[in-house]
Scaffold this motif. Structure first.
Motif, PDB file in Angstrom:
ATOM      1  N   SER A 273       0.812  -1.215   0.000  1.00  0.00           N
ATOM      2  CA  SER A 273       0.000   0.000   0.000  1.00  0.00           C
ATOM      3  C   SER A 273       0.848   1.270   0.000  1.00  0.00           C
ATOM      4  O   SER A 273       0.316   2.360  -0.012  1.00  0.00           O
ATOM      5  CB  SER A 273      -0.956  -0.016   1.189  1.00  0.00           C
ATOM      6  N   ARG A 274       2.179   1.133  -0.011  1.00  0.00           N
ATOM      7  CA  ARG A 274       3.017   2.330  -0.050  1.00  0.00           C
ATOM      8  C   ARG A 274       2.803   3.189  -1.295  1.00  0.00           C
ATOM      9  O   ARG A 274       2.699   4.411  -1.187  1.00  0.00           O
ATOM     10  CB  ARG A 274       4.495   1.956   0.072  1.00  0.00           C
ATOM     11  N   PRO A 275       2.748   2.586  -2.511  1.00  0.00           N
ATOM     12  CA  PRO A 275       2.580   3.423  -3.708  1.00  0.00           C
ATOM     13  C   PRO A 275       1.305   4.253  -3.676  1.00  0.00           C
ATOM     14  O   PRO A 275       1.290   5.389  -4.138  1.00  0.00           O
ATOM     15  CB  PRO A 275       2.544   2.434  -4.866  1.00  0.00           C
ATOM     16  N   TYR A 276       0.242   3.681  -3.120  1.00  0.00           N
ATOM     17  CA  TYR A 276      -1.044   4.384  -3.074  1.00  0.00           C
ATOM     18  C   TYR A 276      -0.907   5.675  -2.291  1.00  0.00           C
ATOM     19  O   TYR A 276      -1.327   6.736  -2.730  1.00  0.00           O
ATOM     20  CB  TYR A 276      -2.095   3.477  -2.429  1.00  0.00           C
ATOM     21  N   LEU A 277      -0.286   5.572  -1.118  1.00  0.00           N
ATOM     22  CA  LEU A 277      -0.141   6.761  -0.276  1.00  0.00           C
ATOM     23  C   LEU A 277       0.706   7.816  -0.980  1.00  0.00           C
ATOM     24  O   LEU A 277       0.393   8.999  -0.947  1.00  0.00           O
ATOM     25  CB  LEU A 277       0.504   6.397   1.057  1.00  0.00           C
ATOM     26  N   GLU A 278       1.770   7.352  -1.636  1.00  0.00           N
ATOM     27  CA  GLU A 278       2.662   8.317  -2.274  1.00  0.00           C
ATOM     28  C   GLU A 278       1.910   9.099  -3.362  1.00  0.00           C
ATOM     29  O   GLU A 278       1.976  10.325  -3.419  1.00  0.00           O
ATOM     30  CB  GLU A 278       3.866   7.589  -2.866  1.00  0.00           C
ATOM     31  N   ARG A 279       1.156   8.376  -4.202  1.00  0.00           N
ATOM     32  CA  ARG A 279       0.382   9.048  -5.257  1.00  0.00           C
ATOM     33  C   ARG A 279      -0.675   9.967  -4.648  1.00  0.00           C
ATOM     34  O   ARG A 279      -0.886  11.085  -5.092  1.00  0.00           O
ATOM     35  CB  ARG A 279      -0.297   8.033  -6.170  1.00  0.00           C
ATOM     36  N   MET A 280      -1.298   9.446  -3.603  1.00  0.00           N
ATOM     37  CA  MET A 280      -2.333  10.224  -2.916  1.00  0.00           C
ATOM     38  C   MET A 280      -1.742  11.527  -2.405  1.00  0.00           C
ATOM     39  O   MET A 280      -2.334  12.598  -2.532  1.00  0.00           O
ATOM     40  CB  MET A 280      -2.837   9.379  -1.738  1.00  0.00           C
ATOM     41  N   PHE A 281      -0.549  11.418  -1.836  1.00  0.00           N
ATOM     42  CA  PHE A 281       0.103  12.622  -1.326  1.00  0.00           C
ATOM     43  C   PHE A 281       0.401  13.610  -2.444  1.00  0.00           C
ATOM     44  O   PHE A 281       0.210  14.812  -2.290  1.00  0.00           O
ATOM     45  CB  PHE A 281       1.403  12.274  -0.596  1.00  0.00           C
ATOM     46  N   TYR A 282       0.864  13.096  -3.583  1.00  0.00           N
ATOM     47  CA  TYR A 282       1.174  13.994  -4.695  1.00  0.00           C
ATOM     48  C   TYR A 282      -0.069  14.759  -5.118  1.00  0.00           C
ATOM     49  O   TYR A 282      -0.015  15.962  -5.352  1.00  0.00           O
ATOM     50  CB  TYR A 282       1.736  13.204  -5.886  1.00  0.00           C
ATOM     51  N   ILE A 283      -1.175  14.041  -5.215  1.00  0.00           N
ATOM     52  CA  ILE A 283      -2.410  14.710  -5.614  1.00  0.00           C
ATOM     53  C   ILE A 283      -2.768  15.790  -4.599  1.00  0.00           C
ATOM     54  O   ILE A 283      -3.058  16.931  -4.953  1.00  0.00           O
ATOM     55  CB  ILE A 283      -3.558  13.695  -5.775  1.00  0.00           C
ATOM     56  N   ALA A 284      -2.683  15.422  -3.305  1.00  0.00           N
ATOM     57  CA  ALA A 284      -3.025  16.398  -2.266  1.00  0.00           C
ATOM     58  C   ALA A 284      -2.126  17.627  -2.361  1.00  0.00           C
ATOM     59  O   ALA A 284      -2.591  18.756  -2.228  1.00  0.00           O
ATOM     60  CB  ALA A 284      -2.909  15.754  -0.889  1.00  0.00           C
ATOM     61  N   SER A 285      -0.836  17.396  -2.626  1.00  0.00           N
ATOM     62  CA  SER A 285       0.056  18.558  -2.663  1.00  0.00           C
ATOM     63  C   SER A 285      -0.120  19.350  -3.960  1.00  0.00           C
ATOM     64  O   SER A 285       0.071  20.560  -3.972  1.00  0.00           O
ATOM     65  CB  SER A 285       1.513  18.143  -2.470  1.00  0.00           C
ATOM     66  N   HIS A 286      -0.528  18.666  -5.049  1.00  0.00           N
ATOM     67  CA  HIS A 286      -0.866  19.414  -6.265  1.00  0.00           C
ATOM     68  C   HIS A 286      -2.049  20.330  -5.998  1.00  0.00           C
ATOM     69  O   HIS A 286      -2.044  21.501  -6.392  1.00  0.00           O
ATOM     70  CB  HIS A 286      -1.237  18.467  -7.419  1.00  0.00           C
ATOM     71  N   VAL A 287      -3.052  19.752  -5.327  1.00  0.00           N
ATOM     72  CA  VAL A 287      -4.236  20.544  -5.024  1.00  0.00           C
ATOM     73  C   VAL A 287      -3.857  21.745  -4.165  1.00  0.00           C
ATOM     74  O   VAL A 287      -4.353  22.853  -4.348  1.00  0.00           O
ATOM     75  CB  VAL A 287      -5.304  19.674  -4.320  1.00  0.00           C
ATOM     76  N   ALA A 288      -2.907  21.512  -3.231  1.00  0.00           N
ATOM     77  CA  ALA A 288      -2.471  22.598  -2.361  1.00  0.00           C
ATOM     78  C   ALA A 288      -1.799  23.709  -3.162  1.00  0.00           C
ATOM     79  O   ALA A 288      -1.883  24.878  -2.810  1.00  0.00           O
ATOM     80  CB  ALA A 288      -1.511  22.061  -1.299  1.00  0.00           C
ATOM     81  N   LYS A 289      -1.111  23.308  -4.252  1.00  0.00           N
ATOM     82  CA  LYS A 289      -0.377  24.309  -5.032  1.00  0.00           C
ATOM     83  C   LYS A 289      -1.249  24.994  -6.068  1.00  0.00           C
ATOM     84  O   LYS A 289      -0.930  26.094  -6.521  1.00  0.00           O
ATOM     85  CB  LYS A 289       0.802  23.635  -5.727  1.00  0.00           C
ATOM     86  N   ALA A 290      -2.318  24.343  -6.444  1.00  0.00           N
ATOM     87  CA  ALA A 290      -3.166  24.923  -7.479  1.00  0.00           C
ATOM     88  C   ALA A 290      -3.915  26.128  -6.922  1.00  0.00           C
ATOM     89  O   ALA A 290      -4.112  26.261  -5.720  1.00  0.00           O
ATOM     90  CB  ALA A 290      -4.167  23.890  -7.978  1.00  0.00           C
TER      91      ALA A 290
ATOM     92  N   THR B 235      11.996   5.514   5.332  1.00  0.00           N
ATOM     93  CA  THR B 235      13.442   5.461   5.494  1.00  0.00           C
ATOM     94  C   THR B 235      14.041   6.851   5.626  1.00  0.00           C
ATOM     95  O   THR B 235      15.247   6.997   5.769  1.00  0.00           O
ATOM     96  CB  THR B 235      14.083   4.739   4.301  1.00  0.00           C
ATOM     97  N   GLY B 236      13.188   7.874   5.574  1.00  0.00           N
ATOM     98  CA  GLY B 236      13.669   9.225   5.828  1.00  0.00           C
ATOM     99  C   GLY B 236      13.990  10.023   4.575  1.00  0.00           C
ATOM    100  O   GLY B 236      14.446  11.149   4.656  1.00  0.00           O
ATOM    101  N   GLU B 237      13.777   9.422   3.389  1.00  0.00           N
ATOM    102  CA  GLU B 237      14.004  10.189   2.159  1.00  0.00           C
ATOM    103  C   GLU B 237      12.910  11.240   2.016  1.00  0.00           C
ATOM    104  O   GLU B 237      11.781  11.016   2.420  1.00  0.00           O
ATOM    105  CB  GLU B 237      13.926   9.285   0.931  1.00  0.00           C
ATOM    106  N   VAL B 238      13.263  12.336   1.428  1.00  0.00           N
ATOM    107  CA  VAL B 238      12.287  13.397   1.208  1.00  0.00           C
ATOM    108  C   VAL B 238      11.976  13.468  -0.273  1.00  0.00           C
ATOM    109  O   VAL B 238      12.872  13.502  -1.113  1.00  0.00           O
ATOM    110  CB  VAL B 238      12.846  14.748   1.696  1.00  0.00           C
ATOM    111  N   ARG B 239      10.702  13.431  -0.603  1.00  0.00           N
ATOM    112  CA  ARG B 239      10.318  13.537  -2.017  1.00  0.00           C
ATOM    113  C   ARG B 239       9.431  14.749  -2.195  1.00  0.00           C
ATOM    114  O   ARG B 239       8.602  15.064  -1.358  1.00  0.00           O
ATOM    115  CB  ARG B 239       9.528  12.292  -2.424  1.00  0.00           C
ATOM    116  N   LYS B 240       9.627  15.397  -3.314  1.00  0.00           N
ATOM    117  CA  LYS B 240       8.799  16.557  -3.628  1.00  0.00           C
ATOM    118  C   LYS B 240       8.119  16.339  -4.965  1.00  0.00           C
ATOM    119  O   LYS B 240       8.604  15.586  -5.797  1.00  0.00           O
ATOM    120  CB  LYS B 240       9.669  17.818  -3.686  1.00  0.00           C
ATOM    121  N   THR B 241       7.045  17.042  -5.178  1.00  0.00           N
ATOM    122  CA  THR B 241       6.363  16.899  -6.457  1.00  0.00           C
ATOM    123  C   THR B 241       6.952  17.871  -7.463  1.00  0.00           C
ATOM    124  O   THR B 241       7.605  18.838  -7.120  1.00  0.00           O
ATOM    125  CB  THR B 241       4.871  17.215  -6.314  1.00  0.00           C
ATOM    126  N   GLU B 242       6.667  17.564  -8.727  1.00  0.00           N
ATOM    127  CA  GLU B 242       7.220  18.419  -9.787  1.00  0.00           C
ATOM    128  C   GLU B 242       6.296  19.590 -10.095  1.00  0.00           C
ATOM    129  O   GLU B 242       6.700  20.535 -10.761  1.00  0.00           O
ATOM    130  CB  GLU B 242       7.400  17.589 -11.071  1.00  0.00           C
TER     131      GLU B 242
END
Lengths: 296, 144
Positions: free
Chosen positions: A42-59, A200-207
């Motif tokens: 279920s890790r990929p789901y959360l990651e994609r979900m987060f990207y969408i949420a942060s896109h919405v935040a930026k829009a 694991t502590g990596e930080v990912r950001k959206t494009e």
């Protein structure tokens, strides 16, 4: 020197302990595999979900969802503590609760009020000993995370956030790094943080860029964003719980393996002592007989 | 045709179903069927039970994935489908789908409360869509 009877009893008792720890180790090992699979799946789901949420935040959306708005002043915070239901899993809960305690003191020092939601027995016990304000809790979750059991307890906190009574919600949990290593972590749940931290502590950001763009919504912005945000919260909590369960089983397996190894060591030492005592008794008997024969 | 491609991710809470590049994506949006080409303007919508069809570069046959609903986000360079449950058409089981349909129909007949009916209707809709996709997919596979 202790009598041989006492040593034998002691060996028996340590052997029994070893049987239990060995069994617990094997149970934890088999549960661990399943828990880890579930968590990875279920890790990929959360990651994609987060990207969408942060896109919405930026829009530049026509409807600003409260979950996305960062508030200037923070007067009251909410915290969700995810711990295990059972003990015997090494320093897992201790590390987590130490982190909670530190943050709790820091918040108090800043004059902030804190509302807690406890998920898992250990955290609940800790918070009630601490005298913290626990608004809701859920315990005995079993081995499989179920989102429907988590939605209810979280609701008071989310409602308070929407009403503006709480300005931030944090999640304390144990992140799974690998079978030998689990780390206590603190994450911001609301408002939606600008970056995604993997266990694991990596930080990912959206494009996606900040800017003046907006989505096309079908059908309407409000219900859609509400739905997306609800799912985002559920996905985060579900994943955090799955990670916690995988961590719990891994930590328990490692702890029980160490306990079994220690039991083995003690048994060896006791066995050696027993043999020596026995030999000493035989030798003494022989000297007595020889001495007796010489006296006659 | 064009060499334009869009990154597509189809994820469900259980697993990552598909991740890769496609030339065209068709999805069952809540307001009707959507066809997404690369460089589509940002779009956010809910999707209903149905088939997600992907035209992969260099492949004749479309990849079909069954989704039970969820959300769709479109950005110019990528498409993300957050599915409630997604299954590749190949893994769809006709027997199971038929059985589910029958059960849902029975539940509709023996209706007791409003909630039950709503649930049964939802189940029926899912089962019907599943069967539909199966048939389409099978026919296409046979004609080829």
């Amino acid at each position: 020197m202790a009598g041989s009877k006492e040593i034998r009893t002691k060996i028996k008792s340590v052997q029994n302990t070893r049987k239990i720890t060995k069994a617990m180790e094997m149970v934890a090992a088999s549960k661990m595999r399943k828990a880890q699979d579930r968590m990875r799946a279920s890790r990929p789901y959360l990651e994609r979900m987060f990207y969408i949420a942060s896109h919405v935040a930026k829009a530049n959306t026509e409807y600003r969802h409260p979950f996305l708005v960062r508030r200037e002043t923070v007067k009251r915070v909410g915290a969700v503590i995810i711990s295990t239901d059972k003990g015997l899993c090494g320093g897992l809960n201790t590390n987590l609760l130490r982190m909670v305690l530190q943050q709790h003191k820091a918040w108090k020092a800043q004059g902030l009020e804190v509302d807690y939601v406890a998920i898992g027995n250990k955290g609940l016990g800790f918070l009630s000993r601490l005298g913290a304000n626990v608004v809701s809790s859920v315990v005995h979750l079993g081995d499989v995370p179920h989102i429907d059991r988590l939605v209810g307890p979280l609701k008071p906190l989310l409602d308070a956030y929407i009403e503006g009574n709480i300005d931030e919600i944090h999640v304390f949990s144990t992140g799974f790094v690998n079978t030998m290593k689990q780390l206590a972590r603190q994450d911001l749940l609301l408002p939606v943080p600008p970056e995604f931290r993997t266990p694991t502590g990596e930080v990912r950001k959206t494009e996606a860029q900040h800017g003046s763009w907006d989505y096309i919504y079908e059908p309407d912005a409000k219900p859609l964003l509400d739905g997306v945000m609800r799912r985002y919260i559920e996905a985060v909590i579900f994943q955090v719980l799955a990670e916690n369960m995988a961590s719990e089983q891994s930590a328990r397996m490692v702890a029980m393996k160490a306990a079994s190894d220690n039991a083995n060591k003690i048994i060896n030492e006791l066995q050696l002592m027993y043999n020596k005592t026995r030999q000493a008794a035989i030798t003494q008997e022989l000297t007595e007989i020889v001495g007796g024969a010489a006296a006659v | 045709m064009s060499s334009l491609r869009v990154r597509v991710d189809v994820v469900s809470a259980e697993e990552l179903i598909f991740s890769g590049e496609a030339e065209f994506v068709a999805l069952p949006g809540i307001c009707g069927e959507l066809g997404i080409m690369p460089r589509h303007t940002p779009l956010l919508t809910q999707i209903k039970p149905g088939a997600v069809r992907l035209k992969l570069p260099g492949k004749e046959q479309e990849e079909v994935i069954f989704v039970q609903g969820g959300f769709l986000e479109v950005q110019p360079n990528y498409v993300t489908v957050l599915a409630d449950t997604a299954i590749r058409a190949k893994d769809l089981d006709e027997k199971a789908a038929l059985e589910a349909k029958k059960k849902a129909e029975e539940a509709m007949v023996n209706r007791s409360s409003k909630e039950d009916i709503a649930r049964a209707e939802a189940e029926l809709a899912v089962a019907v869509v599943q069967m539909d996709i199966l048939h389409k997919y099978k026919n296409r596979a046979e004609t080829r």
